[in-house]
Write an enzyme that holds these catalytic residues in place. Sequence first.
Site, PDB file in Angstrom:
ATOM      1  N   LYS A 246       0.792  -1.232   0.000  1.00 33.62           N
ATOM      2  CA  LYS A 246       0.000   0.000   0.000  1.00 33.62           C
ATOM      3  C   LYS A 246       0.819   1.274   0.000  1.00 33.62           C
ATOM      4  O   LYS A 246       1.659   1.474   0.860  1.00 33.62           O
ATOM      5  CB  LYS A 246      -0.898   0.010   1.237  1.00 33.62           C
ATOM      6  CG  LYS A 246      -2.077  -0.913   1.127  1.00 33.62           C
ATOM      7  CD  LYS A 246      -3.186  -0.457   2.070  1.00 33.62           C
ATOM      8  CE  LYS A 246      -3.811  -1.608   2.793  1.00 33.62           C
ATOM      9  NZ  LYS A 246      -3.422  -1.749   4.172  1.00 33.62           N
TER      10      LYS A 246
ATOM     11  N   GLY B 226       7.513  -6.267  10.465  1.00 32.15           N
ATOM     12  CA  GLY B 226       6.427  -6.829   9.659  1.00 32.15           C
ATOM     13  C   GLY B 226       6.908  -7.763   8.568  1.00 32.15           C
ATOM     14  O   GLY B 226       7.743  -8.633   8.795  1.00 32.15           O
TER      15      GLY B 226
ATOM     16  N   GLY C 276       4.756  -0.842  12.177  1.00 35.79           N
ATOM     17  CA  GLY C 276       4.089   0.460  12.241  1.00 35.79           C
ATOM     18  C   GLY C 276       4.927   1.484  12.983  1.00 35.79           C
ATOM     19  O   GLY C 276       5.080   2.627  12.543  1.00 35.79           O
TER      20      GLY C 276
END
Length: 394
Positions: A198, A350, A373
């Site tokens: 994304k 991640g 994050g």
Amino acid sequence: MKKKSIRDFDLKGKKILIRADFNVPLDADLKITDDTRIKSSIPTIKHALDRGGSVILMSHLGRPKGEANERMRLDPVRDRLKELLGRDVRKLNDCVGSDVRDAVKSIRPGDVMLLENLRFHKEEEKNDSSFAKELASLGDIFINDAFGTCHRAHASTEGVTKYLPSGSGFLVEKEIRYFESLVEKPEKPYVAILGGAKVSDKIQVFGRLMDNVDAILVGGAMAYTFLKSQGVNVGGSKLEADKLDLAKDILDKSEKKNVKIVLPLDHIVADKIDENAETKEVGREIPDKWIGLDIGKMTIKKFKEVLKTAKTVVWNGPVGYFEISKFGNGTKEIAGFLADLSATTVIGGGDTAAAIAKLGLEEKMSHISTGGGASLEYLEGKTLPGIAALNDRE
Ligand code: AMP
């Protein structure tokens, strides 16, 4: 480094309240399938015990949404902790309340207690002050060793620091050391690799990175939004159509700032996202109906050329759909190349960390972040509430 760490406190006879990250994956039988997070918490716990303290551990697990959930209790974590520490660990059935307070009263130096999942109470994520105060009342010193939640102001990360002297554990201390040096004084040339799915997740990071880096290598599905914004045909590749203007804006800004943004020159494309898909290698343009799923040979060569002279590299987001091995070559080639570089190499958490682990290259990187994050927000130049709240070194 400006923040206090566990090394800065006299721990003898003290109750050390440690926020750990025990958010481990469990299978259907509630067996832990990856205990890395528990293992990495051990040095901080041992340090506190070796220096004469007692330890009260707290963590979240999963997303119980403010209610007790039998499948998200920390009992499996307690069992593994016992094995790893080689001593008894007493687990409580809650993290606040009179039973917890009573149990903690009897704690002695060398004892380890584990509180129940913090997120069984909605007050945790709401950063409720009386909940935070109650957690704080259990200890004498607060140590945060859960980097993955430092970008959230929760009762156990931020709220609790208002009532106790506080510092970082060894894990968070290392994260701060690496990310601070990336944000403040990276050794140049400094190259960022951004991939993943994304653009919207990572768009903010471009802005701040461009003030610092010499080049940004863009791979993964994110690259197609950038290519499309330049009028390149990307076929059926994953695209964020509402981010095209933003992508173009970033490319324009990079020129003004003299930051090289390198987009893929060629791709591995497939007719579907599947292990048995038909695949081929194409140039910059992707024919209709074909999906771009990895960077091609020319791109890999170009990325390596830029990385060759780098002194600092940060990487967030795989450059292809690496979960399917056919589309994992770009990520594998780049990871292998970084492993042999003498540069400081920092891997965002991640999926990128998972890709490095899958390739067995963890030891070859300078730092692999435990928080996806949180590491992105650090690079965006944001203040992480869980870190900002820790005491400064005098
Ligand atoms: P993110 O969470 O944004 O870092 O995205 C990570 C995910 O992006 C991984 O699961 C990758 O498989 C996926 N990804 C990487 N390249 C592509 C691609 N070309 N098309 C679709 N997904 C991709």
